[in-house]
Every structure is written in C-alpha cells, then in structure tokens.
Design a protein around this motif. Structure first.
Motif, mmCIF file in Angstrom:
data_model
loop_
_atom_site.group_PDB
_atom_site.id
_atom_site.type_symbol
_atom_site.label_atom_id
_atom_site.label_comp_id
_atom_site.label_asym_id
_atom_site.label_seq_id
_atom_site.Cartn_x
_atom_site.Cartn_y
_atom_site.Cartn_z
ATOM 1 N N THR A 83 -26.378 -20.041 -39.104
ATOM 2 C CA THR A 83 -24.961 -19.886 -38.785
ATOM 3 C C THR A 83 -24.678 -18.466 -38.309
ATOM 4 O O THR A 83 -25.366 -17.512 -38.690
ATOM 5 C CB THR A 83 -24.036 -20.131 -40.002
ATOM 6 N N VAL A 84 -23.664 -18.360 -37.451
ATOM 7 C CA VAL A 84 -23.094 -17.058 -37.091
ATOM 8 C C VAL A 84 -21.756 -16.976 -37.812
ATOM 9 O O VAL A 84 -20.948 -17.903 -37.725
ATOM 10 C CB VAL A 84 -22.883 -16.940 -35.569
ATOM 11 N N VAL A 85 -21.541 -15.888 -38.542
ATOM 12 C CA VAL A 85 -20.326 -15.773 -39.361
ATOM 13 C C VAL A 85 -19.542 -14.530 -38.947
ATOM 14 O O VAL A 85 -20.110 -13.449 -38.787
ATOM 15 C CB VAL A 85 -20.692 -15.669 -40.866
ATOM 16 N N TRP A 86 -18.228 -14.701 -38.731
ATOM 17 C CA TRP A 86 -17.332 -13.562 -38.500
ATOM 18 C C TRP A 86 -15.979 -13.896 -39.098
ATOM 19 O O TRP A 86 -15.556 -15.056 -39.048
ATOM 20 C CB TRP A 86 -17.225 -13.246 -37.010
ATOM 21 N N SER A 131 -34.015 -12.561 -42.912
ATOM 22 C CA SER A 131 -33.459 -13.804 -42.412
ATOM 23 C C SER A 131 -31.986 -13.647 -42.046
ATOM 24 O O SER A 131 -31.361 -14.584 -41.589
ATOM 25 C CB SER A 131 -33.624 -14.909 -43.448
ATOM 26 N N MET A 132 -31.436 -12.465 -42.256
ATOM 27 C CA MET A 132 -30.033 -12.235 -41.934
ATOM 28 C C MET A 132 -29.867 -10.918 -41.183
ATOM 29 O O MET A 132 -30.408 -9.903 -41.591
ATOM 30 C CB MET A 132 -29.227 -12.199 -43.225
ATOM 31 N N VAL A 133 -29.154 -10.975 -40.045
ATOM 32 C CA VAL A 133 -28.801 -9.754 -39.326
ATOM 33 C C VAL A 133 -27.303 -9.573 -39.495
ATOM 34 O O VAL A 133 -26.520 -10.456 -39.145
ATOM 35 C CB VAL A 133 -29.111 -9.869 -37.816
ATOM 36 N N LYS A 134 -26.908 -8.435 -40.083
ATOM 37 C CA LYS A 134 -25.481 -8.158 -40.235
ATOM 38 C C LYS A 134 -25.220 -6.818 -39.577
ATOM 39 O O LYS A 134 -25.873 -5.823 -39.902
ATOM 40 C CB LYS A 134 -25.131 -8.107 -41.733
ATOM 41 N N GLY A 135 -24.306 -6.820 -38.615
ATOM 42 C CA GLY A 135 -24.056 -5.553 -37.938
ATOM 43 C C GLY A 135 -22.907 -5.651 -36.973
ATOM 44 O O GLY A 135 -22.252 -6.690 -36.862
ATOM 45 N N LEU A 136 -22.667 -4.544 -36.266
ATOM 46 C CA LEU A 136 -21.567 -4.498 -35.308
ATOM 47 C C LEU A 136 -21.939 -5.269 -34.056
ATOM 48 O O LEU A 136 -23.035 -5.114 -33.514
ATOM 49 C CB LEU A 136 -21.241 -3.045 -34.955
ATOM 50 N N GLY A 172 -12.415 -4.326 -30.231
ATOM 51 C CA GLY A 172 -13.450 -3.391 -30.665
ATOM 52 C C GLY A 172 -14.543 -4.146 -31.406
ATOM 53 O O GLY A 172 -14.386 -5.318 -31.724
ATOM 54 N N ALA A 173 -15.661 -3.463 -31.648
ATOM 55 C CA ALA A 173 -16.778 -4.113 -32.323
ATOM 56 C C ALA A 173 -16.361 -4.537 -33.727
ATOM 57 O O ALA A 173 -15.550 -3.879 -34.372
ATOM 58 C CB ALA A 173 -17.964 -3.158 -32.386
ATOM 59 N N GLN A 174 -16.900 -5.644 -34.162
ATOM 60 C CA GLN A 174 -16.613 -6.146 -35.506
ATOM 61 C C GLN A 174 -17.933 -6.517 -36.157
ATOM 62 O O GLN A 174 -18.918 -6.789 -35.479
ATOM 63 C CB GLN A 174 -15.745 -7.414 -35.437
ATOM 64 N N THR A 175 -17.910 -6.564 -37.471
ATOM 65 C CA THR A 175 -19.119 -6.969 -38.178
ATOM 66 C C THR A 175 -19.310 -8.484 -38.046
ATOM 67 O O THR A 175 -18.391 -9.260 -38.281
ATOM 68 C CB THR A 175 -19.015 -6.596 -39.672
ATOM 69 N N VAL A 176 -20.503 -8.846 -37.628
ATOM 70 C CA VAL A 176 -20.875 -10.254 -37.460
ATOM 71 C C VAL A 176 -22.198 -10.462 -38.187
ATOM 72 O O VAL A 176 -23.034 -9.555 -38.229
ATOM 73 C CB VAL A 176 -20.993 -10.616 -35.969
#
Lengths: 200, 458
Positions: A146-149, A3-8, A134-138
């Motif tokens: 929710t989208v979290v950064w 249920s969660m995607v965490k990545g660059l 540059g890419a960041q973890t989102v």
C-alpha cells in the motif's frame, strides 16, 4: 531494502517521461555506475549554461531532497539504459509512485532495489493533489503493498516475485547459478539449429 | 491446448520454474554494445565469475562512434570502445569493432550475419531488440544487470507477458510503408498502451511486408511499450535466414484458435504517410494534416500536449507541410537497411537537397554500405547533397557521437524516438519514413513523398 519507505514525496506529473529525459546521453559515456546523481533530469534541472532552473520541481524549496517521486503515466519509457535507475537511486530516490511503468525500466528498478509502486489513476491523482502545496510524508509499504498518505491508502499492483526481490535484495546471479545443472541439461536438449556459435 | 507464438517461444526456452510465477528463460544469442555492457563485465569481475558460453555472445561498437571515418574517437568514446574490446578479449567473445566490415548497428548486423532464425530467443542491452520478432524469434531489451546475468548464466529470470495481437488487413496506398504502419499502431495504441504485453502483428498487410519492413515494424513496437514483438515465420522470413541455420528452419506461428488478451484491428487503407509533431512517438498525424488539437482534454493530457507544442515550437492548426526543417537524417536500427536506402535514393535521384539543409545518411552496417555503393546509391545521395557516411553506427538517432542537432534545430528523421533532447539538447525531431526524409530534404520543409512518386507515375 526495508519493507517500508517513509519519506518526503515530490510530484512530477508529466506522462511518458522517457529515460533520455531521466538520464541524458552525455552522462552515459562512462564505464562505472557512479557519479550519476547530477545527471538525473539534468536538462530540466539546469539550463544550457549549467545554471539551476528554479521553476523545476526538484529545484523548488518546497520539494527539496525527496525520497519518493509521484509521477505521470508510463514513466521510464524508451531506452533500456539502467543509468537512469542508478542516477535516481544516487539522488536519494527510494520509491516512485505512478500508474504504469515501462517494462525494462521496471525490471531495472527491481534489480537495483528501487520500488516502483503502481496505483490506480484516481488515487495517484489524489496523491498529486495532496502534494500541490509542498512535499508531504508518504509511506510505501511493500509488505502490505500500500501507499499511505494522510488518511488515505492505495493498494499497489505488484507481483509477488518483484515484492520479494525488493524486500530480500537477493543476488539473482548466484541464485540462478544454483540451477547450473538444469541449465546444462537444457542445453543438451536444445535443437542444434538454435545453438548459435558467433564467428569471431 | 492452443497457444500463441509468444507462448510457444517462452515454453520452448523455459529451463526451470521459479517461485511466484517466474522462470529461468534460456537465451540463445546475446548481443552487446559498448555503453550498456561495461558495468556488467565489472559485475562479473567483482564476483569472480566467468562467461557461461562465450560463443553465444556478440559485441558490436555502434552507439558512441563517429560515423565519419576521418573523425577519431574522443577520449570518452575511446574509453568505452577500448573497454569493450578488452572485455571481449578477456572472455573470448566475438567483437565486430570499428574497421571490421561486419560492424554496424547491432540490430542490422545480427540478421545480416545469419545469427537469427525463427524460434530463437535473443536478448540485448538495447530496447530495440524487439526487431527480431520479424523472423518469428523472441527478442527483447534488457538492462545492464540483466546483461551480467545472461553473461554469467545464459538465462534471465523471466515473467510471462500478456498476449496482444494487432491485425492489419488490406492494401497499402502508394507511398505508404512499414514505418507508417508502425507509427499508426503507436498512435492508436498509445506510448504505454502495450506495457506488459508481447504484441504479435498479423493480417495480410503484414504478410505482404518484406523482411526489412517487418523489422521496422517490430523494431518500433517498443514505442508502444511492447516487451516483445512477433510476426509468424513464413516463406519470407525463411528466405531471409542466412548461413548454416537456414537449412533447419521450422515454422513458428500461433495456433489458429489461440486466445489473445487483447486484439486491435487496423485497415491498411486508412494509413497515410505519417509524421510525428510532438515529443512522444504516439504524437503523429498524416503528412497532409495540421498539428492537431488534443483529443482527450483532461488537465494532465492538456499539460503534456501544451508542453510538447512548446518544446517543438509549433501551434495547433499549422499545416505539417509548412514546417521548415534544418536537418535531414537517414539512419538507425529502424530504417537504415538496403531497402530503406533504395527507397530514399529513388526520391532523391536527379534532385537536390534544399539550400541550407544539413543532410546525412548513415548505412546500418558497413556491409550495407558496400552493397549500396555497388548499386551506385552513394552517388545518388552525394549528388543530391547528402553526406554519405562511411563508418556505420547509431549516430544522430540518439546523438551519443558527434552528430548532434543544435538547440532549436528541426530534424526530419528516419529514426524511432522524438523525445525531448534525443537528438541534442533542444533539438526538435520529426519521425517519418526514409523516403519522407528524402522528400523533406529536397523541399526544405516537411513534404508528402507521394508528390514525387506521382511524377514518376508509380
């Protein structure tokens, strides 16, 4: 999917990116779903001689191998080709954050468990800015929608059916076949005029 | 309670409510082509499933085939064509393949063969399935996973769209037609402006359109993001229904007091012949205007605008009629029906395609080609210098066959999409009506069709 995607996350802010651009036609001449990662945005990633175009975001070292894309408005418009979604998944993309998505593309993504997260334009713009260097973890959290950064979070506009479908990865065909009796009953009541028989 | 035409079509096809506001929607007719169906059939095979109701499906070959009858399919095209043929044989599905007089572009074939009537739901693995709204039927494009679902269950899992109505009233100026109407609507509403909506077209301008014009309008409604396009059925659509179902046609229309979530009004008199200048179908201007400056100067919009100009090799302020073309293409599910061919032939009659222009015309179906030939239209096109294609198909609309524009070449095109690379890598597409393509072919640059009509005093 979890249920969660965490990545660059990598930015691709153009509006109205169509499925012809996402998966050019020469990659459609196939009868399988495989081997489509090379086709994703191929005319932007590579020049006519097949050489890498270093300026394109997916080829830039600071955005290499993202699992999340942050995109412009009306992403995935145009042709119904599901190959666009298959290719994105095969390239390692698990979620796309934008503001609005074309209808057929949205449904294709759901069927293939690619999460499309629509957020408010101002927040999407803030996220794009966050990715400028540059890419960041989102994190795309489907349970919380929710989208979290960084310190920020943006609510995702997503109907409950799509949310559940993405999380549970259910098999729609076998699910629907549980309603076989209802389908047959419906057919018996359909007006004869609408009951097409295509001549062979 | 009063309802829209769209809601009536959905309600009448609801098989079963599903959780979270979704439903199973019955599909009366399902249409397939050779490139979005192979993986759906493989999916059935993997699960050991059969086709629910084989006689409710039609398959055609149209996307990858060459349209010169003398050109044999290459290995990849042959694989797709043979695969479709095998799948149809195994599952007893009707296939109108190459050489069949009924073969052609799917959305031209279906009405021609009497397979659409008001009140139907039609799905197809092709975004331009919105075409069938011209008959008061609900048509929409689906992906390959949904193709598999329709094959196995004759239904799709559906969520209801919002309702939008576009009201167009007044008389059209001479030289302005259905293609200009829909290009104007796309320009006004925007490329994603109708995402999440079913769009009904209403008003006396729409009522005055022929069934062919209505199909052009509904066809390109997907370019504004509409998941469905609709026009209420009337005497025009009833007269266009062919075959057995013609006797039992009911009226399908919105209730007079039906509520729409959004309404857009447009005066027909404000529409001129339109030409696209950019790489999105909403980037268009009247043919007598210039490549425009950006109207909303946000940074992102500016970037998209600049990128479109760069791809198209154009600058702000250039007169459209000064833009030289390399190719002219008349065809596609938007504009390849007999009425479209007649309109282009009227402009071409007694005239010649400018030197150096490659001009081709691909009739929308083999039957359309035969009707055109019986009217002598093929001679008009050939004598003008057009290549008259004998095998129907989508051809250079999306260039999946051997009709590919080269890098940097500019195409005057009667098709629906001017996307980057759509007609070939680096190819530059200008969308316009078939008569405008004919005018451009004669001049060798983008041209105003009204010049030719005025000469004849029409």
């Amino acid at each position: 999917m979890p249920s969660m995607v965490k990545g660059l996350a990598a930015p691709f802010p153009l509006s109205n990116v169509d499925t012809d651009v996402i998966m050019p036609k020469r990659f459609l001449r196939t009868i399988t779903r495989e081997g489509l990662a090379d086709g994703v945005m191929a005319d932007l990633r590579f020049n006519a001689e097949g050489e890498v175009r270093p300026e394109f975001f997916l080829n830039r070292i600071e955005y290499a191998n993202p699992s999340i894309l942050v995109v412009g408005d009306n992403f995935g418009c145009g042709s119904s080709r599901e190959h666009a979604v298959w290719g994105l998944k095969q390239l390692g993309i698990q979620a796309i954050v934008g503001t609005s998505f074309a209808g057929i593309f949205y449904d294709n993504a759901r069927k293939n468990v690619l999460a499309l997260a629509g957020i408010e334009p101002e927040l999407r713009d803030a996220l794009l800015k966050h990715l400028e260097q540059g890419a960041q973890t989102v994190t795309v959290d489907l349970e919380a929608k929710t989208v979290v950064w960084g310190e920020q979070a943006a609510p995702i506009a997503m109907d409950a059916a799509t949310q559940q479908s993405l999380i549970s990865e259910r098999d729609d065909v076998s699910d629907t076949l549980r309603f076989s009796e209802q389908i047959k009953t419906f057919e018996q009541k359909q007006p004869a005029a609408l009951r097409v028989k295509v001549p062979t | 309670m009063s309802r829209t035409l769209y809601d009536k079509l959905v309600d009448s096809h609801k098989v079963q409510d599903l959780p979270d506001g979704e439903m199973l929607l019955y599909v009366d007719l399902h249409v397939m082509n050779e490139y979005t169906s192979p993986q759906a059939f493989s999916g059935l095979d993997e699960k050991g499933l059969s086709v629910w109701r084989p006689e409710a499906h039609l398959a055609v070959v149209d996307h990858v085939n060459a349209t010169r009858s003398s050109v044999a399919p290459d290995a990849e095209s042959k694989l797709l064509i043979d695969n479709l043929s095998n799948n149809c044989k195994r599952h007893q599905i009707a296939l109108y393949g190459l050489g069949d007089p009924r073969q052609g572009i799917e959305h031209v074939v279906v009405p021609e063969q009497g397979l659409v009537a008001p009140g139907m739901v039609i799905a197809c693995g092709d975004s331009h399935t919105t075409t069938y709204g011209a008959f008061g039927a609900l048509g929409f494009g689906i992906g390959t996973s949904e193709v598999e679902h329709v094959l196995a269950t004759q239904t799709i899992r559906y969520r209801r769209m919002k309702n939008m109505r576009v009201n167009i009233n007044g008389a059209l100026a001479p030289g302005v037609g259905a293609k200009d109407i829909i290009m104007k609507v796309v320009q006004l509403v925007g490329a994603g402006g109708a995402n999440g909506y079913a769009v009904e077209f209403a008003g006396d301008t729409i009522r005055a359109q022929s069934i062919t014009g209505r199909m052009t309008i509904c066809n390109m409604a997907v370019e504004l993001g509409a998941r469905a396009a609709l026009i209420a059925s009337d005497e025009v659509s009833k007269a266009a229904v062919k075959g057995d179902i013609a006797n039992t046609v009911a009226v399908w229309e919105s209730d007079s007091d039906a509520q729409f979530d959004r309404e857009v009004d447009l005066a027909a008199g404000d529409i001129a012949p339109l030409v696209s200048w950019g790489t999105s179908p909403d980037q268009s201007v009247a043919v007598n205007e210039c490549v425009p400056e950006i109207d909303t100067p946000t940074p992102k919009a500016q970037e998209s605008h600049a990128r479109a100009l760069q791809y198209m090799g154009l600058s702000v302020g250039t007169q459209l009629t000064e833009i030289a073309i390399d190719r002219a293409f008349i065809g596609s599910c938007t504009n390849s029906r007999i009425e479209d061919l007649r309109a282009a032939a009227k402009v071409l009659k007694g005239r010649k395609v400018a030197e150096g222009i490659t001009a081709i015309v691909v009739p929308g179906s083999n039957l359309t080609r035969m009707i055109a030939e019986s009217e002598g239209l093929d001679k008009v096109f050939r004598e003008a210098g057009f290549d008259w294609r004998e095998q129907s198909g989508c051809s250079m609309c999306l260039a999946m066959n051997d009709d590919i524009a080269m890098d940097g070449e500019r195409v005057a095109s009667s098709t629906n999409r001017n996307f980057e690379g759509r007609q070939g890598r680096g190819a530059r597409t200008h969308l316009m009506s078939p008569a405008m393509v004919a005018a451009a072919a004669i001049k060798g640059r983008i041209a105003d069709v009204r010049e030719y009509l005025n000469e004849e005093g029409s």
